[in-house]
Every structure is written in C-alpha cells, then in structure tokens.
Design a protein around this motif. Structure first.
Motif, PDB file in Angstrom:
ATOM      1  N   ALA A  57       0.833  -1.201   0.000  1.00  0.00           N
ATOM      2  CA  ALA A  57       0.000   0.000   0.000  1.00  0.00           C
ATOM      3  C   ALA A  57       0.869   1.253   0.000  1.00  0.00           C
ATOM      4  CB  ALA A  57      -0.937  -0.003   1.213  1.00  0.00           C
ATOM      5  N   GLN A  58       1.998   1.198   0.704  1.00  0.00           N
ATOM      6  CA  GLN A  58       2.914   2.332   0.693  1.00  0.00           C
ATOM      7  C   GLN A  58       3.496   2.554  -0.697  1.00  0.00           C
ATOM      8  OE1 GLN A  58       5.696   3.087   3.860  1.00  0.00           O
ATOM      9  NE2 GLN A  58       4.711   1.627   5.232  1.00  0.00           N
ATOM     10  N   HIS A  59       3.809   1.473  -1.406  1.00  0.00           N
ATOM     11  CA  HIS A  59       4.341   1.605  -2.769  1.00  0.00           C
ATOM     12  C   HIS A  59       3.291   2.201  -3.704  1.00  0.00           C
ATOM     13  CE1 HIS A  59       7.883  -0.356  -1.471  1.00  0.00           C
ATOM     14  NE2 HIS A  59       7.433  -1.604  -1.525  1.00  0.00           N
ATOM     15  N   VAL A  60       2.046   1.760  -3.554  1.00  0.00           N
ATOM     16  CA  VAL A  60       0.967   2.310  -4.381  1.00  0.00           C
ATOM     17  C   VAL A  60       0.791   3.799  -4.082  1.00  0.00           C
ATOM     18  CG1 VAL A  60      -1.523   2.237  -4.815  1.00  0.00           C
ATOM     19  CG2 VAL A  60      -0.221   0.099  -4.624  1.00  0.00           C
ATOM     20  N   ILE A 102      -0.688   3.287 -12.430  1.00  0.00           N
ATOM     21  CA  ILE A 102      -0.107   2.849 -11.160  1.00  0.00           C
ATOM     22  C   ILE A 102       0.443   1.435 -11.295  1.00  0.00           C
ATOM     23  CG2 ILE A 102      -0.605   2.357  -8.735  1.00  0.00           C
ATOM     24  CD1 ILE A 102      -2.917   4.458  -9.002  1.00  0.00           C
ATOM     25  N   ARG A 103      -0.346   0.571 -11.936  1.00  0.00           N
ATOM     26  CA  ARG A 103       0.108  -0.812 -12.106  1.00  0.00           C
ATOM     27  C   ARG A 103       1.376  -0.875 -12.947  1.00  0.00           C
ATOM     28  NH1 ARG A 103      -3.068  -5.831 -15.076  1.00  0.00           N
ATOM     29  NH2 ARG A 103      -1.974  -7.520 -13.990  1.00  0.00           N
ATOM     30  N   GLY A 104       1.423  -0.071 -14.023  1.00  0.00           N
ATOM     31  CA  GLY A 104       2.612  -0.051 -14.855  1.00  0.00           C
ATOM     32  C   GLY A 104       3.834   0.450 -14.110  1.00  0.00           C
ATOM     33  N   LYS A 105       3.643   1.429 -13.251  1.00  0.00           N
ATOM     34  CA  LYS A 105       4.758   1.996 -12.479  1.00  0.00           C
ATOM     35  C   LYS A 105       5.343   0.971 -11.518  1.00  0.00           C
ATOM     36  CE  LYS A 105       7.144   5.588 -10.862  1.00  0.00           C
ATOM     37  NZ  LYS A 105       8.048   6.406 -11.701  1.00  0.00           N
TER      38      LYS A 105
END
Length: 480
Positions: A258-261, A275-278
């Motif tokens: 969650a922190q990465h997202v 976001i998913r691509g990143k």
C-alpha cells in the motif's frame, strides 16, 4: 503552558460549549462523550491538552501505546489518573491491579467529582482497540451505566480515521453515544494568519506544510517559501521531513505494498493502469487484485481519494486517484526520495529539485484547494445549488477541465459553472486561456447556455469577459 498556541478558535469554542453542557446541572445524564478524529500530527492531542489546561476543571489525559498489552495499558491509564487532578485519584494506588476494563472504569467513575465538571481523555483509542477488541463493548457498558451519570466530558481521540468512523456505525456498541468532531489541518487562512503571509503566499505555504501545526511552527513568520525551505531542509530531524515517514509507519505498519501504491500516486500516477505499470517490472506484472486491495485500503484510511469526471454522464471507467492528505502530497512528491540527500548534507540538491518542478507541481496540487474554496463560497457567490466541485476529462485527457460546479456529486443533474485554474506567479489568466475554456466546456455533458465560465488565477485576470477569482477571493472561504 499554552502561550504559544495559536489558531483552532472554532474547535476550542466547540469543546468549551460541550463542557458547559456537562456543567449545566439540569440534565438527567450530565456526561458528554466526544469522538475526535483527524490525521496524524494534525494537532489533536495538543488541542485537547490546551483545552484541558484552560478549562480550569479537574482532568486526566491518557495516551495509549501502540502494541502494548491490555494489562500494561490499564496500568498506564491508572497511573495517569493517580497523577491527575481528579479528586478521587487516591483510589488508584500504585500497587492496585485492575483485571479488566470494567474494573478500571468503575474505579474511574468513583474518582470523578459529582459537584463540578471534569474531563477524561483517551488518546489513540484505536491502538487500545487493536490490542483488546473487548474494550469497545466495555466502553459502551461503562458509559451507559457509570460515566454518563457523572458531569464529565469524555474525549476519545484517534488518528485511524476509518476505525474512528466505524465506532459510531449502526450496530456498533458506541453508536450515537458520542458527539463526532473532525479536526482538519490548519486552513490556508489559518496558515496565512500564523505565518503573516498574504493570500497567494499563504496558499503556497499550505501546499508545502499541509497545514500541520508542527511544520508551520518551523516557519518564521514573514519568511518567503525559499527561506523556509533552505532553513528546514538543512535539518534532517525537522518536522517537515520526518512527519511523513512517521505517519506512514504508523498508518501502514504491515502494508508495504500500500505504501508503494501511495508513492506511485504521490509521484504523479493517477490511473489504475498507470499505477500498475509503475509498480511492474519487465514481465513481472503487479497482480490486479493486489493493486485493487491496496487502493481500497488507502481510500478507507482517507489517504487517497478516487475521483470521476463530474458531469451529467456516468464515467466510472475514467476514475483517477490523488493523494488526499495535503501534507503527504508535498512529502511524497519531493521529500520521501530527497531525505537521503539531506542526510548526506546535500539539501541544496533537494531544494534545486523542488524549484525545478515547483511550478508544474503547484499547478496540480492547488486544484483540490481551489475546489474546496469554491464549494465553501458557492452560496454567497450566487450558486446555492452547488453541492460538488470537481473536474472533467475524457479518456484521452484532451480536453481536461479544472473546475466543474454541479448540483450533486457523482452524476450531476445540472452544471452551474465551469472554470480554469492558472496558478502562475506572474502570468494571469489571459484571452487565449478564455478562448480555450469556452471551447473545452462545450464538450462537457450537461453544460448549457446558463452554465457560467469562470477563471481562477493567482494574480488578477485583467479585463476579460469572464467572472474571475484570485487568491484573495479564495482565502475568504476559511475563517482566519
């Protein structure tokens, strides 16, 4: 001592009114419970401490510890009561063992005065509930049978916004037993008043500090933004630098994904696919379910907001995400990755990065501030029907419109105004911007000949055939 405490007059006034209700003497059950919630480091504890000191009545302030056992929490609570100004504090002898929460609350009720008001504060209640879920039921029983019968203001404080909201849910033990208070960050007007800044600079200061009192206290009144950044970013332990790390560690101790997202959103990714691509590397794609679960957690904790284009046409598939916390917006964009530079003594490189990206970042970060200001001001601006202010975009982001004022959120029934934000230091909204807005607003579903175009600019827009607002107009949305 409270001599240096500034602002929060509205919240202090509300607490004073609740205490006067406790002291009324004509109510069957004189006790009043308060559920106070707000983001971490927003000043909840300090507000209540100041209120207790100024009230002049006996009080006890207990702050829970994260991860401590229920028995040790009760022992610490009992010790706080023994050291307080409650008239019956001697009932809490150092060697006393309180085997349950009901035993503690029963003894607390006996220690409270009957002939005058008092205040009992439990800070970080969610940490107590995490360690002992049975406390919630005991709290309800103790309040109904013991504490509400005393002239006491019972203040329950929590930083976990979702958990504090659930406490008052239907079918939860404490439902409708407490008055709900939400402590927001200092408003742009309060920041401006505290730092002796004009309106435009006050909004800039709000974007950087997030309205956190601890961060604002590091800003010498009257200083420019550059002076503040040079002073505070040279100190690795400054509140501006450490507040974000501490908030994230406390909010998501076991949720690294969650922190990465959140970090991806804070660095500019706004769509689910972006976001998913990143967060995916090469052929290693982030699981869709993992991203969805993380976004749901971030939304539940009110750290991230999900938005859809505001118009009379549904557009759920065009959902976007943004960081909802005003301090974390700046922290995630610049400070989280720049902390290592400060620790190496190269704050100058971090400051250079902020200056290089400042104009573009500020232009996006100011949008939710402008929208909130216009929503607050809408009735006196002639739009009493406006209940939502958002933006509009199509799937190609061409065009992307900054401001849409509508009669309701989600799928609107009527669009009352459409606007553009130009938040440049010296370049105001001009005739070219006006032509662009008129062209783009025609594409928004629900716009009709009665829909007003508006311009919002950091500096006056000049003589244009459009209703315009400046920083001075916006700052009036909040009491100073």
């Amino acid at each position: 001592m409270t001599g240096g405490f500034v602002g929060r007059t509205t919240e202090l006034g509300r607490l004073e009114r609740l205490l006067s209700r406790v002291q009324d003497g004509h109510r069957d059950l004189p006790g009043v419970a308060v559920l106070l919630r707000g983001r971490r480091r927003v000043g909840k504890s300090r507000l209540v401490e100041v209120f207790c000191e100024r009230s002049g009545v006996p009080s006890v302030f207990f702050q829970a510890s994260q991860g401590a056992s229920p028995a040790s929490q009760r022992a610490d609570f009992a010790a706080a009561i023994a050291e307080s100004r409650l008239p019956g504090r001697d009932l809490f002898a150092p060697e006393a063992v309180l085997s349950s929460w009901m035993a503690l609350f029963r003894q607390l009720a006996a220690a409270l005065p009957d002939d005058q008001g008092s205040i009992v504060v439990i800070d970080e209640l969610p940490w107590l509930l995490e360690s002992d879920p049975s406390l919630e039921g005991a709290l309800q029983t103790a309040w109904d049978t013991l504490l509400s019968r005393k002239p006491v203001l019972f203040v329950l404080i929590g930083s976990d916004l979702a958990m504090m909201e659930r406490l008052d849910d239907y079918e939860r033990p404490f439902h409708q037993r407490g008055t709900v208070m939400v402590l927001p960050p200092l408003s742009p007007a309060e920041v401006g008043s505290m730092l002796a800044l004009p309106a435009a600079d006050a909004i800039d200061a709000f974007l950087v500090t997030g309205g956190l009192p601890l961060v604002c206290q590091e800003w010498t009144p009257g200083d420019t933004l550059d002076a503040f950044l040079c002073a505070t970013l040279s100190e690795p332990t400054s509140a501006l630098l450490v507040s974000g790390e501490r908030s994230l560690a406390a909010e998501f101790p076991a949720h690294l994904q969650a922190q990465h997202v959140l970090a991806a959103i804070g660095n500019g990714e706004r769509t689910w696919s972006g976001i998913r691509g990143k967060l995916s590397t090469g052929t290693d794609q982030m699981a869709a379910s993992s991203l969805t679960n993380s976004l749901q957690l971030l939304e539940a904790k009110r750290v991230v907001a999900a938005e859809t284009p505001l118009s009379t046409k549904p557009a759920e598939k065009d959902r976007r995400y943004r960081v909802a916390d005003p301090y974390l917006r700046f922290y995630l964009a610049f400070l989280r990755s720049g902390l290592s530079l400060v620790e190496r003594g190269r704050a100058d490189l971090l400051i250079r990065q902020v200056k290089r990206s400042w104009t573009a970042w500020r232009g996006r970060a100011v949008e939710p501030v402008v929208r909130e200001a216009l929503l607050r001001l809408a009735p006196e601006l002639g739009w009493p029907e406006v209940e939502a202010v958002g933006g509009w975009w199509n799937r190609q982001n061409n065009p992307e419109v900054d401001l849409v004022g509508a009669d309701r959120a989600g799928v609107a029934g009527k669009i009352l105004f459409v606007g553009s934000i130009k938040w440049h230091a010296s370049t105001p909204f001009d005739l070219h911007d006006h032509h662009t807005l008129v062209r783009d607003m025609a594409m928004i579903p629900g716009v009709d000949p009665q829909t007003q175009p508006i311009a919002v600019s950091r500096t006056p827009a000049g003589d244009l055939p459009i209703r315009s607002f400046t920083a001075d107009d916006l700052i009036a949305a909040w009491p100073g």
